[in-house]
Design a protein around this motif. Structure first.
Motif, PDB file in Angstrom:
ATOM      1  N   VAL A 183      77.433 -39.421  24.007  1.00  0.00           N
ATOM      2  CA  VAL A 183      75.514 -39.399  23.861  1.00  0.00           C
ATOM      3  C   VAL A 183      74.926 -39.241  22.407  1.00  0.00           C
ATOM      4  CG1 VAL A 183      75.087 -38.705  26.196  1.00  0.00           C
ATOM      5  CG2 VAL A 183      75.167 -37.225  24.625  1.00  0.00           C
ATOM      6  N   SER A 184      74.077 -39.705  21.992  1.00  0.00           N
ATOM      7  CA  SER A 184      73.187 -40.297  21.298  1.00  0.00           C
ATOM      8  C   SER A 184      71.846 -38.968  21.452  1.00  0.00           C
ATOM      9  CB  SER A 184      72.803 -41.109  20.958  1.00  0.00           C
ATOM     10  OG  SER A 184      71.388 -41.472  21.653  1.00  0.00           O
ATOM     11  N   ALA A 185      71.446 -38.766  20.327  1.00  0.00           N
ATOM     12  CA  ALA A 185      70.129 -37.571  20.652  1.00  0.00           C
ATOM     13  C   ALA A 185      69.380 -37.801  20.973  1.00  0.00           C
ATOM     14  CB  ALA A 185      69.634 -36.764  19.158  1.00  0.00           C
ATOM     15  N   ASP A 186      68.931 -38.890  21.591  1.00  0.00           N
ATOM     16  CA  ASP A 186      67.654 -39.524  22.044  1.00  0.00           C
ATOM     17  C   ASP A 186      67.703 -39.643  22.765  1.00  0.00           C
ATOM     18  OD1 ASP A 186      66.576 -40.711  20.137  1.00  0.00           O
ATOM     19  OD2 ASP A 186      67.045 -42.411  19.841  1.00  0.00           O
ATOM     20  N   ASP A 187      69.690 -39.796  23.525  1.00  0.00           N
ATOM     21  CA  ASP A 187      70.374 -39.554  24.685  1.00  0.00           C
ATOM     22  C   ASP A 187      69.652 -37.789  25.561  1.00  0.00           C
ATOM     23  OD1 ASP A 187      71.087 -42.306  25.075  1.00  0.00           O
ATOM     24  OD2 ASP A 187      73.061 -41.366  24.800  1.00  0.00           O
ATOM     25  N   VAL A 188      69.803 -37.125  25.037  1.00  0.00           N
ATOM     26  CA  VAL A 188      69.395 -35.725  25.187  1.00  0.00           C
ATOM     27  C   VAL A 188      68.264 -35.367  25.167  1.00  0.00           C
ATOM     28  CG1 VAL A 188      70.096 -33.349  23.743  1.00  0.00           C
ATOM     29  CG2 VAL A 188      71.897 -34.770  24.344  1.00  0.00           C
ATOM     30  N   LEU A 189      67.802 -35.799  24.185  1.00  0.00           N
ATOM     31  CA  LEU A 189      65.880 -35.413  24.163  1.00  0.00           C
ATOM     32  C   LEU A 189      65.611 -36.748  25.992  1.00  0.00           C
ATOM     33  CD1 LEU A 189      65.486 -36.636  20.918  1.00  0.00           C
ATOM     34  CD2 LEU A 189      65.106 -33.948  22.246  1.00  0.00           C
ATOM     35  N   GLU A 190      66.274 -37.677  25.969  1.00  0.00           N
ATOM     36  CA  GLU A 190      65.278 -38.530  27.062  1.00  0.00           C
ATOM     37  C   GLU A 190      65.862 -37.451  29.095  1.00  0.00           C
ATOM     38  OE1 GLU A 190      63.758 -41.091  30.195  1.00  0.00           O
ATOM     39  OE2 GLU A 190      63.824 -40.952  27.837  1.00  0.00           O
ATOM     40  N   LEU A 191      67.368 -37.381  29.079  1.00  0.00           N
ATOM     41  CA  LEU A 191      67.072 -35.937  30.318  1.00  0.00           C
ATOM     42  C   LEU A 191      66.058 -34.376  29.559  1.00  0.00           C
ATOM     43  CD1 LEU A 191      69.281 -35.528  31.991  1.00  0.00           C
ATOM     44  CD2 LEU A 191      70.775 -33.942  30.328  1.00  0.00           C
ATOM     45  N   ALA A 192      66.294 -34.206  28.822  1.00  0.00           N
ATOM     46  CA  ALA A 192      64.983 -32.836  29.120  1.00  0.00           C
ATOM     47  C   ALA A 192      64.483 -33.023  28.750  1.00  0.00           C
ATOM     48  CB  ALA A 192      65.141 -32.399  27.290  1.00  0.00           C
ATOM     49  N   ARG A 193      63.748 -34.180  28.669  1.00  0.00           N
ATOM     50  CA  ARG A 193      62.177 -35.076  29.350  1.00  0.00           C
ATOM     51  C   ARG A 193      62.534 -34.877  30.971  1.00  0.00           C
ATOM     52  NH1 ARG A 193      61.714 -38.125  24.307  1.00  0.00           N
ATOM     53  NH2 ARG A 193      62.875 -38.861  24.679  1.00  0.00           N
ATOM     54  N   THR A 206      71.104 -39.571  37.551  1.00  0.00           N
ATOM     55  CA  THR A 206      69.981 -39.401  37.260  1.00  0.00           C
ATOM     56  C   THR A 206      68.844 -40.438  37.045  1.00  0.00           C
ATOM     57  OG1 THR A 206      69.838 -39.096  34.937  1.00  0.00           O
ATOM     58  CG2 THR A 206      70.792 -37.015  35.435  1.00  0.00           C
ATOM     59  N   ALA A 207      67.652 -39.654  37.213  1.00  0.00           N
ATOM     60  CA  ALA A 207      66.402 -40.534  37.028  1.00  0.00           C
ATOM     61  C   ALA A 207      66.189 -40.715  35.612  1.00  0.00           C
ATOM     62  CB  ALA A 207      65.066 -40.089  38.003  1.00  0.00           C
ATOM     63  N   SER A 208      66.796 -41.136  35.277  1.00  0.00           N
ATOM     64  CA  SER A 208      66.586 -41.023  33.161  1.00  0.00           C
ATOM     65  C   SER A 208      66.883 -42.954  33.438  1.00  0.00           C
ATOM     66  CB  SER A 208      67.940 -40.869  32.875  1.00  0.00           C
ATOM     67  OG  SER A 208      67.949 -41.228  31.202  1.00  0.00           O
ATOM     68  N   ASN A 209      65.703 -43.149  32.588  1.00  0.00           N
ATOM     69  CA  ASN A 209      66.513 -44.619  32.341  1.00  0.00           C
ATOM     70  C   ASN A 209      68.154 -44.573  31.310  1.00  0.00           C
ATOM     71  OD1 ASN A 209      63.694 -45.317  32.441  1.00  0.00           O
ATOM     72  ND2 ASN A 209      62.793 -45.232  30.779  1.00  0.00           N
ATOM     73  N   SER A 210      68.055 -43.686  31.048  1.00  0.00           N
ATOM     74  CA  SER A 210      69.840 -43.642  30.752  1.00  0.00           C
ATOM     75  C   SER A 210      70.291 -43.633  31.397  1.00  0.00           C
ATOM     76  CB  SER A 210      70.193 -43.099  29.342  1.00  0.00           C
ATOM     77  OG  SER A 210      71.065 -42.632  28.406  1.00  0.00           O
ATOM     78  N   SER A 211      71.771 -44.562  31.747  1.00  0.00           N
ATOM     79  CA  SER A 211      73.182 -43.902  32.230  1.00  0.00           C
ATOM     80  C   SER A 211      74.203 -43.034  31.579  1.00  0.00           C
ATOM     81  CB  SER A 211      73.133 -44.685  33.061  1.00  0.00           C
ATOM     82  OG  SER A 211      74.263 -45.892  31.922  1.00  0.00           O
ATOM     83  N   ALA A 212      73.746 -42.343  30.622  1.00  0.00           N
ATOM     84  CA  ALA A 212      74.774 -41.163  29.902  1.00  0.00           C
ATOM     85  C   ALA A 212      74.838 -40.024  30.454  1.00  0.00           C
ATOM     86  CB  ALA A 212      73.781 -40.757  28.256  1.00  0.00           C
ATOM     87  N   PHE A 213      73.810 -39.773  31.542  1.00  0.00           N
ATOM     88  CA  PHE A 213      74.168 -38.210  32.466  1.00  0.00           C
ATOM     89  C   PHE A 213      74.537 -38.801  33.874  1.00  0.00           C
ATOM     90  CE2 PHE A 213      72.273 -37.300  28.359  1.00  0.00           C
ATOM     91  CZ  PHE A 213      72.882 -35.786  27.582  1.00  0.00           C
ATOM     92  N   ALA A 214      75.414 -38.247  33.986  1.00  0.00           N
ATOM     93  CA  ALA A 214      75.175 -38.097  35.743  1.00  0.00           C
ATOM     94  C   ALA A 214      75.467 -36.227  35.802  1.00  0.00           C
ATOM     95  CB  ALA A 214      76.743 -38.735  36.592  1.00  0.00           C
ATOM     96  N   ARG A 215      75.177 -36.143  37.665  1.00  0.00           N
ATOM     97  CA  ARG A 215      75.467 -35.028  38.432  1.00  0.00           C
ATOM     98  C   ARG A 215      76.839 -34.578  38.904  1.00  0.00           C
ATOM     99  NH1 ARG A 215      69.056 -32.126  40.052  1.00  0.00           N
ATOM    100  NH2 ARG A 215      68.669 -32.542  38.192  1.00  0.00           N
ATOM    101  N   ASP A 216      76.860 -33.679  38.614  1.00  0.00           N
ATOM    102  CA  ASP A 216      78.429 -33.089  39.051  1.00  0.00           C
ATOM    103  C   ASP A 216      77.676 -32.789  40.970  1.00  0.00           C
ATOM    104  OD1 ASP A 216      77.344 -30.755  39.180  1.00  0.00           O
ATOM    105  OD2 ASP A 216      79.626 -30.904  37.900  1.00  0.00           O
ATOM    106  N   GLU A 217      78.264 -32.142  41.977  1.00  0.00           N
ATOM    107  CA  GLU A 217      78.036 -32.014  42.963  1.00  0.00           C
ATOM    108  C   GLU A 217      77.293 -30.421  43.141  1.00  0.00           C
ATOM    109  OE1 GLU A 217      82.047 -32.419  42.298  1.00  0.00           O
ATOM    110  OE2 GLU A 217      81.368 -34.301  43.065  1.00  0.00           O
ATOM    111  N   GLU A 218      77.697 -29.928  41.528  1.00  0.00           N
ATOM    112  CA  GLU A 218      76.919 -28.587  41.751  1.00  0.00           C
ATOM    113  C   GLU A 218      75.711 -28.524  40.825  1.00  0.00           C
ATOM    114  OE1 GLU A 218      80.043 -26.323  39.016  1.00  0.00           O
ATOM    115  OE2 GLU A 218      81.325 -26.033  41.135  1.00  0.00           O
TER     116      GLU A 218
END
Length: 169
Positions: free
Chosen positions: A25-35, A4-16
């Motif tokens: 992941v931390s709560a901050d990682d989740v909030l960053e993804l939500a933002r 993702t375009a996130s500053n954190s590399s905690a998340f990635a998108r699959d093919e779907e």
């Protein structure tokens, strides 16, 4: 998987297009993804069709800040998003806001309307006397160039206060 375009590399998108955690992941990682997701959804041309949409966007963008930040969501005549700009940064308990600079940015963005927004790092979203004064000054200044102030949202903690809903705009 695509990152993702996130500053954190905690998340990635699959093919779907679903998000997968690539590490714990931390709560901050989740909030960053939500933002980031919300920023993708609220982009140029997106119509803000309800006060709740604006409140969610502002809350995610400004509530976590440690210092006061004054921002404006610039809108066209159909309430489509032109831009979101963070205009003034302050301290933990205040921010200097200049109506002249707000008018300059309104004209530069060719805006027809706007939603003012700022955060209260203290956690209390209630509008202060200073908030009411600056809202009135900006509304008067923007009125001279035919830009409507639809609301002034204050994000703090887990809540958002709407000065329009409180009858202050």
């Amino acid at each position: 998987m695509n990152q993702t375009a996130s500053n954190s590399s905690a998340f990635a998108r699959d093919e779907e297009g679903n998000y997968q955690a690539s590490r714990p992941v931390s709560a901050d990682d989740v909030l960053e993804l939500a933002r980031n997701i919300l920023a993708e959804r609220v982009h140029r041309g997106t119509v803000i069709s309800s006060p709740r949409e604006a409140e969610q966007y502002i809350s995610l963008r400004l509530a976590p800040r440690e210092h006061e930040m004054f921002a404006i969501l610039w809108l066209d005549n159909r309430h489509g998003v032109i831009a979101f700009e963070e205009l003034f940064t302050g301290t933990i308990d205040g921010c200097s806001v200049h109506a002249r600079e707000v008018v300059k940015r309104a004209l530069a963005n060719n805006a027809a309307a706007c939603i003012l927004a700022h955060n209260h790092p203290s956690g209390n979203p209630e509008p202060s006397a200073a908030d009411q004064t600056i809202t009135r000054r900006i509304k008067e200044a923007l009125g001279l160039v035919d830009v409507r102030v639809l609301d002034h949202l204050i994000a703090a903690g887990g809540g958002v206060s709407s000065m329009a809903e409180l009858g202050m705009v």
